[in-house]
Design a protein around this motif. Structure first.
Motif, PDB file in Angstrom:
ATOM      1  N   ALA A 187       0.821  -1.211   0.000  1.00 15.54           N
ATOM      2  CA  ALA A 187       0.000   0.000   0.000  1.00 15.54           C
ATOM      3  C   ALA A 187       0.854   1.259   0.000  1.00 15.54           C
ATOM      4  N   ASP A 188       0.513   2.171  -0.904  1.00 22.95           N
ATOM      5  CA  ASP A 188       1.118   3.509  -0.924  1.00 22.95           C
ATOM      6  C   ASP A 188       0.206   4.423  -0.117  1.00 22.95           C
ATOM      7  N   THR A 189       0.317   4.317   1.184  1.00 20.85           N
ATOM      8  CA  THR A 189      -0.633   4.930   2.114  1.00 20.85           C
ATOM      9  C   THR A 189      -0.723   6.443   1.975  1.00 20.85           C
ATOM     10  N   ILE A 190       0.386   7.093   1.666  1.00 23.65           N
ATOM     11  CA  ILE A 190       0.370   8.553   1.572  1.00 23.65           C
ATOM     12  C   ILE A 190       0.537   9.043   0.132  1.00 23.65           C
ATOM     13  N   GLY A 191       0.466   8.148  -0.827  1.00 29.78           N
ATOM     14  CA  GLY A 191       0.454   8.552  -2.231  1.00 29.78           C
ATOM     15  C   GLY A 191       1.716   9.241  -2.702  1.00 29.78           C
ATOM     16  N   VAL A 192       2.882   8.633  -2.418  1.00 31.93           N
ATOM     17  CA  VAL A 192       4.144   9.242  -2.841  1.00 31.93           C
ATOM     18  C   VAL A 192       4.880   8.412  -3.898  1.00 31.93           C
ATOM     19  N   GLY A 193       4.307   7.298  -4.307  1.00 30.44           N
ATOM     20  CA  GLY A 193       4.974   6.417  -5.261  1.00 30.44           C
ATOM     21  C   GLY A 193       4.951   6.955  -6.682  1.00 30.44           C
ATOM     22  N   ASP A 194       5.794   6.363  -7.514  1.00 31.95           N
ATOM     23  CA  ASP A 194       5.814   6.659  -8.943  1.00 31.95           C
ATOM     24  C   ASP A 194       5.874   5.331  -9.691  1.00 31.95           C
ATOM     25  N   PRO A 195       5.516   5.300 -10.974  1.00 34.72           N
ATOM     26  CA  PRO A 195       5.444   4.025 -11.688  1.00 34.72           C
ATOM     27  C   PRO A 195       6.746   3.232 -11.692  1.00 34.72           C
ATOM     28  N   PRO A 210       7.680 -15.677  -3.555  1.00 34.63           N
ATOM     29  CA  PRO A 210       7.203 -16.083  -4.884  1.00 34.63           C
ATOM     30  C   PRO A 210       5.885 -16.837  -4.883  1.00 34.63           C
ATOM     31  N   GLU A 211       5.512 -17.427  -3.747  1.00 37.21           N
ATOM     32  CA  GLU A 211       4.264 -18.193  -3.692  1.00 37.21           C
ATOM     33  C   GLU A 211       3.046 -17.321  -3.387  1.00 37.21           C
ATOM     34  N   ALA A 212       3.272 -16.100  -2.935  1.00 35.41           N
ATOM     35  CA  ALA A 212       2.168 -15.232  -2.521  1.00 35.41           C
ATOM     36  C   ALA A 212       1.619 -14.443  -3.700  1.00 35.41           C
ATOM     37  N   THR A 213       0.327 -14.190  -3.663  1.00 36.23           N
ATOM     38  CA  THR A 213      -0.303 -13.254  -4.592  1.00 36.23           C
ATOM     39  C   THR A 213      -0.049 -11.840  -4.087  1.00 36.23           C
ATOM     40  N   LEU A 214       0.361 -10.952  -4.983  1.00 40.24           N
ATOM     41  CA  LEU A 214       0.541  -9.548  -4.611  1.00 40.24           C
ATOM     42  C   LEU A 214      -0.705  -8.753  -4.977  1.00 40.24           C
ATOM     43  N   ARG A 215      -1.135  -7.909  -4.045  1.00 42.99           N
ATOM     44  CA  ARG A 215      -2.262  -7.004  -4.271  1.00 42.99           C
ATOM     45  C   ARG A 215      -1.734  -5.586  -4.036  1.00 42.99           C
ATOM     46  N   LEU A 216      -2.021  -4.675  -4.941  1.00 40.06           N
ATOM     47  CA  LEU A 216      -1.485  -3.318  -4.860  1.00 40.06           C
ATOM     48  C   LEU A 216      -2.585  -2.323  -4.495  1.00 40.06           C
ATOM     49  N   HIS A 217      -2.219  -1.374  -3.634  1.00 33.68           N
ATOM     50  CA  HIS A 217      -3.179  -0.415  -3.078  1.00 33.68           C
ATOM     51  C   HIS A 217      -2.569   0.981  -3.222  1.00 33.68           C
ATOM     52  N   PHE A 218      -3.181   1.794  -4.080  1.00 32.31           N
ATOM     53  CA  PHE A 218      -2.614   3.116  -4.362  1.00 32.31           C
ATOM     54  C   PHE A 218      -3.562   4.235  -3.948  1.00 32.31           C
ATOM     55  N   HIS A 219      -2.950   5.321  -3.499  1.00 28.60           N
ATOM     56  CA  HIS A 219      -3.689   6.560  -3.235  1.00 28.60           C
ATOM     57  C   HIS A 219      -3.307   7.583  -4.295  1.00 28.60           C
ATOM     58  N   ASP A 220      -4.255   8.459  -4.595  1.00 29.42           N
ATOM     59  CA  ASP A 220      -4.045   9.432  -5.671  1.00 29.42           C
ATOM     60  C   ASP A 220      -3.688  10.806  -5.117  1.00 29.42           C
ATOM     61  N   THR A 221      -3.058  10.819  -3.955  1.00 28.19           N
ATOM     62  CA  THR A 221      -2.751  12.058  -3.242  1.00 28.19           C
ATOM     63  C   THR A 221      -2.005  13.054  -4.118  1.00 28.19           C
ATOM     64  N   ARG A 222      -1.066  12.558  -4.905  1.00 27.03           N
ATOM     65  CA  ARG A 222      -0.236  13.417  -5.760  1.00 27.03           C
ATOM     66  C   ARG A 222      -0.443  13.121  -7.246  1.00 27.03           C
ATOM     67  N   ASN A 223      -1.639  12.617  -7.553  1.00 26.34           N
ATOM     68  CA  ASN A 223      -2.078  12.433  -8.942  1.00 26.34           C
ATOM     69  C   ASN A 223      -1.254  11.385  -9.700  1.00 26.34           C
ATOM     70  N   THR A 224      -0.739  10.389  -8.975  1.00 23.64           N
ATOM     71  CA  THR A 224      -0.001   9.314  -9.630  1.00 23.64           C
ATOM     72  C   THR A 224      -0.683   7.954  -9.473  1.00 23.64           C
ATOM     73  N   GLY A 225      -1.853   7.922  -8.858  1.00 24.02           N
ATOM     74  CA  GLY A 225      -2.482   6.649  -8.522  1.00 24.02           C
ATOM     75  C   GLY A 225      -2.779   5.765  -9.719  1.00 24.02           C
ATOM     76  N   VAL A 226      -3.425   6.322 -10.746  1.00 27.12           N
ATOM     77  CA  VAL A 226      -3.777   5.517 -11.912  1.00 27.12           C
ATOM     78  C   VAL A 226      -2.520   5.101 -12.672  1.00 27.12           C
ATOM     79  N   ALA A 227      -1.534   5.997 -12.771  1.00 24.65           N
ATOM     80  CA  ALA A 227      -0.273   5.638 -13.418  1.00 24.65           C
ATOM     81  C   ALA A 227       0.417   4.502 -12.665  1.00 24.65           C
ATOM     82  N   ASN A 228       0.366   4.533 -11.350  1.00 30.12           N
ATOM     83  CA  ASN A 228       0.968   3.467 -10.569  1.00 30.12           C
ATOM     84  C   ASN A 228       0.226   2.150 -10.752  1.00 30.12           C
TER      85      ASN A 228
END
Length: 310
Positions: A187-195, A210-228
């Protein structure tokens, strides 16, 4: 060839509403869940088992689940209602309701973990280990045990501890994988990630568990959520969180505003040929409906502009 399916886990009734000024009653929150399920949500974070003094917006989780059980009786195959927990007490509460899954929230950093749930990283891992051990001891019990997943918050940055390294994330993901957690949320809890950093951390997490399923959780705080989210799909991730209307955030992370909007994400993915199983028009109606309940228009682009060509 069939379209590649992307599962969107709807988190609006929990992560969406927990940061809103309006405090909605359990009946309204249960209605939001049913509206979202009618729009195609098959996994939905319906409630949070946290102390009401800490997050009053999430008070009455048992009442929400009771209202949902009263509406449709027995569990529906292929549908899962999720309860978030922060500790063993929350897990005990969740077991007393009809949740299909329990999602345990942990932080990658000590700073946020202490602020959010009063536990540093090592104490959080110990807490999760105890829950996993209890689940193993309950194998064969008459009452079915809900599924279990874990979500790591502040994977791309912490409001108290600052930047988070790839190594920090990989080490903790590896520990969760070793415990047997089958789905791990980043999770990008504070929305600071980039693609680009999304790609790097997904690669590291996949190598660590490697055996786990990854689930991604993005916030759009800085308008990068959909890109991420796009970067995650390109990296092979098939499970994403999103919140109807783009509402939400974290009350314990200063400046952490809304999630990626479910309808915005569905629009992008369906236009690109992916299968989400959602009815976009029904999602937009649900976003506008919850906007009326919280007393403000929801921030998603699709709730304003509507869909086109999907």
């Amino acid at each position: 060839m069939s379209p590649r399916p992307i599962q969107i886990v709807e988190v609006g009734p929990r992560d969406g509403l927990q940061n809103e000024t309006a405090v909605l009653d359990p009946a309204t929150r249960a209605e939001l869940v049913t509206r979202l399920e009618a729009a195609g949500a098959r996994r939905i974070e319906a409630v949070s088992f946290v102390h009401p003094g800490r997050v009053p917006q999430m008070a009455g989780a048992e009442e929400v689940m009771a209202a949902l059980s009263g509406k449709d009786g027995a569990p529906t195959p292929g549908r899962s209602r999720i309860g978030l927990v922060l500790n063993g007490k929350g897990y005990d509460r969740a077991l007393g309701t009809g949740v299909d899954e329990v999602n345990v929230s942990l932080s990658v950093t000590d700073g946020f973990g202490l602020k959010n749930q009063g536990l540093d990283v090592r104490a959080q891992v110990a807490m999760l280990s105890e829950i996993v051990a209890r689940r193993h001891n309950s194998d064969g019990a008459d009452t079915p045990v809900p599924g279990l997943s874990a979500t790591l918050s502040c994977v791309w940055g912490c409001p108290f501890d600052g930047e988070v390294s790839v190594g920090q994330v990989a080490d903790l993901v590896g520990e969760l994988g070793a415990l047997g957690v089958v789905e791990i949320g980043l999770a990008d809890t504070i929305g600071v990630g980039d693609p680009w950093s999304v790609t790097r951390k997904i690669e590291a997490a996949r190598a660590a568990a490697p055996e786990a399923t990854l689930r991604l959780h993005f916030h759009d705080t800085r308008n990068t959520g959909v890109a991420n989210a796009y970067a995650a799909v390109e990296a092979g991730v098939d499970v994403l969180d999103a919140s109807v209307g783009g509402i939400g955030g974290c009350p314990f992370a200063p400046g952490a505003t809304g999630n990626v909007a479910t309808e915005d994400l569905v629009y992008m993915l369906e236009r690109a040929g992916y299968a989400t199983g959602y009815d976009l028009d029904a999602l937009i109606r649900a976003a506008r409906w919850i906007g009326e309940r919280i007393g403000r228009p929801t921030p998603s682009a699709l709730s304003r502009a509507g869909g086109w060509g999907v």
